[in-house]
Design an enzyme around this catalytic site. Structure first.
Site, short mmCIF file in Angstrom:
data_model
loop_
_atom_site.label_atom_id
_atom_site.label_comp_id
_atom_site.label_asym_id
_atom_site.label_seq_id
_atom_site.Cartn_x
_atom_site.Cartn_y
_atom_site.Cartn_z
N ASN A 248 67.49 5.45 -28.98
CA ASN A 248 66.96 6.23 -27.85
C ASN A 248 65.42 6.30 -27.81
OD1 ASN A 248 66.87 7.95 -30.05
ND2 ASN A 248 67.32 9.78 -28.87
N GLU B 109 66.46 12.27 -39.99
CA GLU B 109 66.41 13.06 -38.76
C GLU B 109 67.67 12.72 -37.99
OE1 GLU B 109 64.21 15.32 -38.31
OE2 GLU B 109 62.71 14.74 -39.78
N ARG C 52 60.76 17.61 -29.62
CA ARG C 52 60.10 17.25 -30.89
C ARG C 52 58.59 17.40 -30.78
NH1 ARG C 52 59.06 11.50 -32.36
NH2 ARG C 52 60.39 11.13 -30.56
N LYS D 138 64.33 -1.96 -39.79
CA LYS D 138 65.61 -2.42 -39.24
C LYS D 138 65.75 -1.69 -37.89
CE LYS D 138 70.05 -2.19 -38.30
NZ LYS D 138 70.08 -2.38 -36.84
N ARG E 49 52.63 7.26 -25.97
CA ARG E 49 52.81 8.32 -26.98
C ARG E 49 52.79 7.71 -28.39
NH1 ARG E 49 58.44 11.93 -27.05
NH2 ARG E 49 58.10 12.99 -29.03
N ARG F 292 68.95 12.55 -26.09
CA ARG F 292 67.88 12.96 -27.00
C ARG F 292 68.48 13.90 -28.03
NH1 ARG F 292 65.27 16.47 -23.99
NH2 ARG F 292 63.58 16.69 -25.48
N CYS F 293 68.07 13.73 -29.29
CA CYS F 293 68.59 14.63 -30.31
C CYS F 293 68.25 16.07 -29.96
CB CYS F 293 68.01 14.27 -31.67
SG CYS F 293 66.22 14.31 -31.71
N THR F 294 67.08 16.26 -29.33
CA THR F 294 66.60 17.60 -29.01
C THR F 294 67.01 18.08 -27.62
OG1 THR F 294 64.59 16.49 -28.38
CG2 THR F 294 64.55 17.63 -30.49
N GLU G 92 78.37 16.89 -30.23
CA GLU G 92 77.17 16.38 -29.55
C GLU G 92 77.58 15.25 -28.61
OE1 GLU G 92 74.66 13.74 -31.84
OE2 GLU G 92 72.85 14.61 -30.99
P1 NAP Z 1 73.29 5.53 -35.05
O1 NAP Z 1 74.46 4.85 -34.50
O2 NAP Z 1 73.46 6.39 -36.24
O3 NAP Z 1 72.22 4.37 -35.35
C1 NAP Z 1 70.93 4.66 -35.79
C2 NAP Z 1 70.36 3.45 -36.51
O4 NAP Z 1 71.12 3.21 -37.69
C3 NAP Z 1 70.43 2.16 -35.70
O5 NAP Z 1 69.32 1.37 -36.01
C4 NAP Z 1 71.69 1.50 -36.26
O6 NAP Z 1 71.71 0.10 -36.10
C5 NAP Z 1 71.58 1.87 -37.71
N1 NAP Z 1 72.83 1.83 -38.45
C6 NAP Z 1 74.09 1.87 -37.97
N2 NAP Z 1 74.98 1.83 -39.00
C7 NAP Z 1 74.25 1.77 -40.14
C8 NAP Z 1 74.57 1.72 -41.54
N3 NAP Z 1 75.83 1.70 -41.97
N4 NAP Z 1 73.57 1.68 -42.42
C9 NAP Z 1 72.28 1.69 -42.02
N5 NAP Z 1 71.91 1.74 -40.71
C10 NAP Z 1 72.88 1.78 -39.79
O7 NAP Z 1 72.57 6.44 -33.94
P2 NAP Z 1 72.18 6.06 -32.45
O8 NAP Z 1 73.43 5.97 -31.64
O9 NAP Z 1 71.25 4.89 -32.45
O10 NAP Z 1 71.33 7.34 -32.01
C11 NAP Z 1 71.93 8.49 -31.52
C12 NAP Z 1 72.03 9.55 -32.58
O11 NAP Z 1 70.75 9.70 -33.20
C13 NAP Z 1 72.36 10.93 -32.03
O12 NAP Z 1 73.23 11.59 -32.89
C14 NAP Z 1 71.01 11.64 -32.00
O13 NAP Z 1 71.09 13.04 -32.01
C15 NAP Z 1 70.38 11.08 -33.20
N6 NAP Z 1 68.93 11.17 -33.14
C16 NAP Z 1 68.31 12.09 -33.91
C17 NAP Z 1 66.93 12.24 -33.86
C18 NAP Z 1 66.20 13.25 -34.70
O14 NAP Z 1 65.00 13.08 -34.85
N7 NAP Z 1 66.86 14.26 -35.23
C19 NAP Z 1 66.19 11.42 -33.01
C20 NAP Z 1 66.86 10.49 -32.23
C21 NAP Z 1 68.24 10.37 -32.31
P3 NAP Z 1 72.57 -0.57 -34.92
O15 NAP Z 1 71.91 -0.19 -33.66
O16 NAP Z 1 72.46 -2.01 -35.23
O17 NAP Z 1 73.95 -0.04 -35.04
O1 G3H Z 2 66.09 12.00 -29.85
C1 G3H Z 2 65.39 12.57 -30.64
C2 G3H Z 2 63.93 12.57 -30.54
O2 G3H Z 2 63.34 12.77 -31.79
C3 G3H Z 2 63.55 13.65 -29.57
O3 G3H Z 2 62.24 13.54 -29.17
O4 G3H Z 2 62.14 15.78 -28.08
O5 G3H Z 2 60.37 14.08 -27.72
O6 G3H Z 2 62.63 13.76 -26.72
P1 G3H Z 2 61.82 14.34 -27.86
#
Ligand code: NAP
Ligand code: G3H
Length: 481
Positions: free
Chosen positions: A153, A249, A436, A176, A102, A282-284, A376
């Site tokens: 993820n 996002e 997405r 990063k 993808r 997944r966020c979605t 969530e």
């Molecule tokens: P996260 O803990 O917020 O981490 C995301 C990224 O940010 C990682 O690369 C992390 O690095 C980095 N990071 C952490 N603390 C930071 C800081 N203070 N400054 C800058 N960067 C920092 O999220 P996650 O646990 O990886 O992912 C899960 C979350 O992402 C869920 O809430 C999900 O819904 C959301 N998500 C949203 C979307 C969307 O498109 N809307 C898509 C995917 C996921 P480290 O890994 O080194 O901590």
């Molecule tokens: O986790 C968030 C992703 O942007 C969702 O992508 O709907 O293709 O799983 P997806």
């Protein structure tokens, strides 16, 4: 010890600056990444600053050609990178390989679309009182250095969906990667270099976000930040970043609204797939069901039947439900389920776990007083709220702090359109799970779910700005006839 690139050259990291990457699948150490120092981060940004104008000076067709070659190499390596990803983030083997394919498709599509970004010209006399004596030539230019931060993820796809539009449009990128997912992201970048993309315009900075994140997002050399991750980190980043464009996002609590006239069997298929794929990480993912009272028993039975058939276990066996990325995610989700059941909710399926492996869990009769209705979980947990009317479903949907997507299941398209108009989310899916993709669709969230729009064309626009050249036309006494 680990190896890393700085200014395109390989270096060796000391043991005390190497972060081990531990597989959530079996607890084994599958590699290590260097934790960059502030001084090294300064060097990375200085290199990007120097290299970016040369990159942008190369013909667009040349840049997009290199990206297409990168896509080709990525697709060829789908099995190798997919299998690494599988061990790094416990994603089922097939899903991990699909993520790589993808991503290659995303790069190709971006390379094509970037070539179709065409500017415009405007004469001044369209505005009242103006003569036809100015001609504006409006085109798009890169922002400079883009800081790209994807989540664990989708460490490949959400890295590539930032890297490709940034590079195609002539920016330099500092990536990063998430600490869990960094090994796969580093391999992806090596493929980019082999395809001919200069290492100076695509640099990777590894290290824990909690340790180096603030330094990165506050860095004076950053011209744009594209971040995908949790709402808490995103909001914190936005406060610290200052006056740079942001594409955020973030999290979601996507509801599936099931009306009385819905095809219940089809809705149950979509809800179970939407809630539990990649174990709900997944966020979605569908993270709550809002179902009309009259059809709730039937829907809950159909969801329970399908959930019971989901395979639980090892991503190497392509199990549908695999270990969560860490114990904290499982602890938090388990507590939310326990609290809801203690407050009167009914456990329909699951509720058990072994270590990080949480069984798919369906909880009925959740009400608006319970955390499970609002928080969530990022785990395979599906709360069901029974409601008396579509209006009640809209109210509950909009009460959420999140606004990523929503799904509406009904046979009446007029009603679906009217409900969709009232839902405060980025996207409403009619008779389908929240998702997405396809990746060229615009993807955005309202409220705590994000800022700005991702996709292919929207990302290209987000990583460029308009530049205007106004030619002031001198009056010439031309004999035109
Ligand atoms: P996260 O803990 O917020 O981490 C995301 C990224 O940010 C990682 O690369 C992390 O690095 C980095 N990071 C952490 N603390 C930071 C800081 N203070 N400054 C800058 N960067 C920092 O999220 P996650 O646990 O990886 O992912 C899960 C979350 O992402 C869920 O809430 C999900 O819904 C959301 N998500 C949203 C979307 C969307 O498109 N809307 C898509 C995917 C996921 P480290 O890994 O080194 O901590
Ligand atoms: O986790 C968030 C992703 O942007 C969702 O992508 O709907 O293709 O799983 P997806």
């Amino acid at each position: 010890m680990s190896r890393y690139r700085l200014n395109g050259k390989w270096r060796t990291s000391d043991d005390d600056r190497t972060l081990p990457v531990i597989s959530p699948v079996d607890g084994s150490v599958i590699g290590g990444v260097h934790e960059f120092t502030h001084a090294e981060i300064d060097q990375v940004f200085a290199t990007a600053r120097q290299a970016q104008p040369h990159w942008f000076a190369r013909p667009l067709a040349e840049r997009t050609d290199l990206l297409t070659r990168f896509a080709h190499r990525l697709a060829e390596s789908a099995a190798e990178i997919g299998d690494l990803l599988m061990m790094e983030v416990a994603k089922a083997r097939k899903d991990a390989r699909d993520e790589v394919v993808r991503s290659a498709d995303y790069i190709r599509h971006t390379a094509e679309d970037t070539k179709r970004i065409i500017g415009e010209t405007q004469f001044s006399d369209a505005f009242p009182g103006q003569a036809r004596d100015k001609l504006a030539i409006v085109h798009r230019v890169p922002l400079g250095t883009v800081l790209a931060i994807p989540p664990f993820n989708y460490p490949v796809n959400l890295a590539v969906s930032k890297i490709a539009p940034a590079l195609a449009t002539g920016n330099a990128v500092v990536l990063k990667p998430p600490s869990q997912g960094a090994l796969a992201a580093l391999k992806v970048c090596e493929l980019a270099y082999r395809a001919g993309i200069p290492p100076e315009v695509l640099q990777v900075v590894t290290g824990r976000g909690s340790r180096i994140g603030d330094y990165l997002v506050r860095h004076r050399e950053v011209n744009m930040i594209t971040f995908t991750g949790s709402s808490a980190t995103g909001a914190d980043l936005a406060r610290k970043a200052g006056m740079v464009p942001l594409l955020l996002e973030l999290g979601g609590k996507d509801p599936a609204i099931v009306l009385a006239d819905a095809d219940i069997e089809a809705a149950a298929d979509d809800i179970v797939a939407g809630a539990f794929s990649y174990s709900g990480q997944r966020c979605t993912a569908i993270k709550r069901v809002l179902v009309m009272d009259g059809v709730a028993d039937r829907l809950v039975a159909a969801i329970a039947e399908r959930t019971a058939k989901l395979t639980v276990g090892d991503p190497r066996d392509d199990a549908k439900i695999t270990p969560l990325v860490d114990a904290d995610a499982a602890d938090g989700a388990e507590k939310m389920v326990r609290d809801a059941v203690a407050a009167g909710a009914v456990l329909v399926h699951g509720g058990t776990r072994e270590g990080n492996l949480m069984h798919p869990t369906v909880v009925d009769h959740v009400d608006a007083e319970m955390d499970l209705a609002w928080v969530e979980p990022f785990a395979p947990v599906l709360p069901i709220l029974r409601v008396s009317s579509p209006a009640a479903a809209i109210r509950l949907s909009n009460r959420s702090e999140y606004g990523l997507q929503a799904a509406v299941f009904t046979r009446d398209i007029d009603t679906a359109i009217q409900i969709a108009a009232r839902l405060d989310v980025g996207t409403v899916q009619v008779n389908g799970r929240t998702a997405r993709g396809p990746d060229h669709f615009p993807f955005l969230g309202t409220k705590a779910s994000g800022m700005g729009t991702q996709g292919v064309r929207p990302s290209i626009e987000a990583m460029t700005r308009v530049k205007s050249l106004v030619v002031n036309l001198r009056a010439k006494d031309l004999a035109l006839n």
